[in-house]
Design a protein around this motif. Structure first.
Motif, PDB file in Angstrom:
ATOM      1  N   ALA A  16       0.822  -1.210   0.000  1.00 41.37           N
ATOM      2  CA  ALA A  16       0.000   0.000   0.000  1.00 41.37           C
ATOM      3  C   ALA A  16       0.856   1.261   0.000  1.00 41.37           C
ATOM      4  O   ALA A  16       0.510   2.264  -0.628  1.00 41.37           O
ATOM      5  CB  ALA A  16      -0.925  -0.010   1.226  1.00 41.37           C
ATOM      6  N   GLU A  17       1.985   1.202   0.678  1.00 42.13           N
ATOM      7  CA  GLU A  17       2.857   2.368   0.819  1.00 42.13           C
ATOM      8  C   GLU A  17       3.799   2.533  -0.356  1.00 42.13           C
ATOM      9  O   GLU A  17       4.082   3.645  -0.795  1.00 42.13           O
ATOM     10  CB  GLU A  17       3.662   2.208   2.114  1.00 42.13           C
ATOM     11  N   ASN A  18       4.308   1.414  -0.871  1.00 41.85           N
ATOM     12  CA  ASN A  18       5.341   1.458  -1.899  1.00 41.85           C
ATOM     13  C   ASN A  18       5.121   0.318  -2.895  1.00 41.85           C
ATOM     14  O   ASN A  18       5.782  -0.719  -2.823  1.00 41.85           O
ATOM     15  CB  ASN A  18       6.726   1.344  -1.239  1.00 41.85           C
ATOM     16  N   PRO A  19       4.182   0.468  -3.818  1.00 42.49           N
ATOM     17  CA  PRO A  19       3.875  -0.606  -4.757  1.00 42.49           C
ATOM     18  C   PRO A  19       5.086  -1.074  -5.562  1.00 42.49           C
ATOM     19  O   PRO A  19       5.248  -2.279  -5.815  1.00 42.49           O
ATOM     20  CB  PRO A  19       2.817   0.019  -5.679  1.00 42.49           C
ATOM     21  N   GLU A  20       5.946  -0.154  -5.958  1.00 40.81           N
ATOM     22  CA  GLU A  20       7.109  -0.538  -6.742  1.00 40.81           C
ATOM     23  C   GLU A  20       8.094  -1.335  -5.895  1.00 40.81           C
ATOM     24  O   GLU A  20       8.676  -2.321  -6.361  1.00 40.81           O
ATOM     25  CB  GLU A  20       7.797   0.704  -7.325  1.00 40.81           C
ATOM     26  N   GLY A  21       8.284  -0.937  -4.645  1.00 36.60           N
ATOM     27  CA  GLY A  21       9.150  -1.702  -3.757  1.00 36.60           C
ATOM     28  C   GLY A  21       8.603  -3.101  -3.521  1.00 36.60           C
ATOM     29  O   GLY A  21       9.356  -4.087  -3.514  1.00 36.60           O
ATOM     30  N   PHE A  22       7.302  -3.196  -3.334  1.00 38.98           N
ATOM     31  CA  PHE A  22       6.669  -4.510  -3.187  1.00 38.98           C
ATOM     32  C   PHE A  22       6.901  -5.353  -4.432  1.00 38.98           C
ATOM     33  O   PHE A  22       7.210  -6.551  -4.343  1.00 38.98           O
ATOM     34  CB  PHE A  22       5.174  -4.327  -2.927  1.00 38.98           C
ATOM     35  N   ALA A  54      13.566  -0.840  -0.650  1.00 39.60           N
ATOM     36  CA  ALA A  54      12.360  -1.603  -0.330  1.00 39.60           C
ATOM     37  C   ALA A  54      12.649  -2.633   0.758  1.00 39.60           C
ATOM     38  O   ALA A  54      11.837  -2.833   1.678  1.00 39.60           O
ATOM     39  CB  ALA A  54      11.831  -2.298  -1.584  1.00 39.60           C
ATOM     40  N   TYR A  55      13.803  -3.273   0.677  1.00 37.76           N
ATOM     41  CA  TYR A  55      14.220  -4.246   1.691  1.00 37.76           C
ATOM     42  C   TYR A  55      14.334  -3.553   3.050  1.00 37.76           C
ATOM     43  O   TYR A  55      13.857  -4.066   4.072  1.00 37.76           O
ATOM     44  CB  TYR A  55      15.543  -4.860   1.245  1.00 37.76           C
ATOM     45  N   ARG A  56      14.965  -2.399   3.085  1.00 37.43           N
ATOM     46  CA  ARG A  56      15.102  -1.653   4.336  1.00 37.43           C
ATOM     47  C   ARG A  56      13.729  -1.272   4.900  1.00 37.43           C
ATOM     48  O   ARG A  56      13.478  -1.414   6.095  1.00 37.43           O
ATOM     49  CB  ARG A  56      15.945  -0.390   4.120  1.00 37.43           C
TER      50      ARG A  56
END
Length: 383
Positions: free
Chosen positions: A242-248, A310-312
């Motif tokens: 929800a916060e970071n679709p690209e990171g997901f 995204a990992y962080r």
């Protein structure tokens, strides 16, 4: 209840009308492959007795009628007639406009946070669960829904954790043995054997397949600290999406690598994403273990910076107290976690006193099978 059946597309499909006005379609090949007769399915276990190659490629519906509330279909060129109960057709209909629920288990899983679970940790007494199938059903159902549960009333003796797995299945033996000790050691082969705190993690991501259940049982605990905690990885992953679709997307589409070589003669490796999705987008598995993470080499150079961000962020969310449920295991207590979903952690504890836990692995298919069998028995009894 079925009211009408119409053969279409030169026998390749059939359209069914229902009493409530609904209309569903089925393909002739699908119906033939799923025929319920004793020449197609074993009456004992329901498994197919034929392969797809045993079904003529030009299978068609030659005739169809509704008899006694069931659909009766004659297949050409075999000349085979099969009956399909209306209830079975309704339960397995695939012609629908509504949004499809992800996967097989999406509706049974309940994501949670500290606010919703801290004061309602699912638990049962071992004695009651071993005697009463309803108590066992509720406990197993909680593991399925929430990914963890506590069990009280176990003997405070070595190997007592096996009694938990015996309730639903079998222990999965690994290089750590049938079970393993979790207590402080001077020169441990694994950080779990120290009095240090452990970050929330899933166990053994370097295995393929990963152990799907872990049981930890307390035999002695007189130290200050050392509380256990659990985090719903699916809830955290949903928050990240929800916060970071690209990171997901990066964490779910790019593989991480995990390895373990801490024991003589053992070199375990796997290559899987930290967040694993099914083809329909269902969350399948979380793999998160900083101790076992090998160099990440399967992410393109252009994406590596975003991947690590995204990992962080995933790690920060996992460490967020709002996702953490904490409890202290007392002697005679054990807890089980779905190791494909729920991360577990341990707070640091003092060097005085003793903390002796034992752990083992088991397989989720055994737990789900036992639960399904109990539920089926309850349903039959109710009918």
């Amino acid at each position: 209840m079925l009211t009408h059946a119409f053969i279409g597309d030169e026998g390749r499909t059939i359209e069914l009308d229902w009493e409530d006005g609904a209309r569903t379609r089925f393909h002739a090949m699908w119906l033939r492959d799923n025929a319920l007769d004793d020449k197609t399915r074993s009456a004992g276990n329901g498994q197919r007795l034929i392969t797809i190659l045993d079904i003529p490629a030009d299978t068609r519906i030659g005739a169809a009628s509704i008899k006694g509330g069931a659909l009766e279909v004659s297949f050409a060129p075999e000349g085979k007639t099969v009956s399909f109960p209306a209830s079975w057709l309704s339960a397995n209909a695939y012609d629908r406009d509504a949004a499809r629920q992800s996967g097989w288990t999406g509706g049974e899983i309940r994501r949670w946070t500290k606010a919703t679970m801290q004061n309602s940790v699912p638990r049962a007494g071992y004695g009651a669960a071993s005697r009463d199938r309803n108590v066992l059903r509720e406990w197993l159902s909680a593991v399925r829904a929430y990914g963890f549960a506590v069990m009280d009333g176990l003997p405070t003796e070595s190997g007592a954790l096996c009694k938990v797995s015996d309730l639903f299945g079998y222990i999965r033996e690994t290089n750590y043995g049938r079970w393993f000790e979790v207590r402080a050691e001077v020169n441990p082969s694994n950080l779990a054997y120290t009095n240090l705190g452990l970050q929330a993690h899933t166990d053994n991501p370097y295995r393929d397949p990963v152990p799907t259940l872990q049981i930890l049982s307390c035999i002695e605990n007189t130290v200050d600290g050392g509380e256990s905690s659990v985090v719903d990885g699916f809830a955290v992953a949903a928050a990240l999406q929800a916060e970071n679709p690209e990171g997901f997307r990066l964490l779910s589409s790019c593989s991480a690598r995990f390895e373990y070589a801490g024991s003589s003669g053992v070199r375990l490796q796997s290559k899987r994403p930290m967040i694993e999705l099914g083809p329909d987008g269902e969350l399948i598995c979380i793999r998160f273990n900083n101790r076992s993470l090998a160099p990440t080499v399967d992410v393109p150079f252009a994406d590596m910076d975003a991947y690590y961000k995204a990992y962080r962020r995933f790690a920060e969310l996992i460490e967020d107290p709002s996702f953490e449920v904490t409890f202290k295991l007392e002697p005679g207590q054990a807890f089980i976690v779905d190791n494909t979903r729920v991360m577990h952690a341990r707070k640091a504890f003092s060097g005085t006193g003793k903390r002796w836990l034992q752990g083992c692995y088991a397989d989720k298919d055994g737990l789900l099978s036992t639960l399904a069998a109990i539920e089926h028995g309850f349903k039959e009894a109710a009918e």
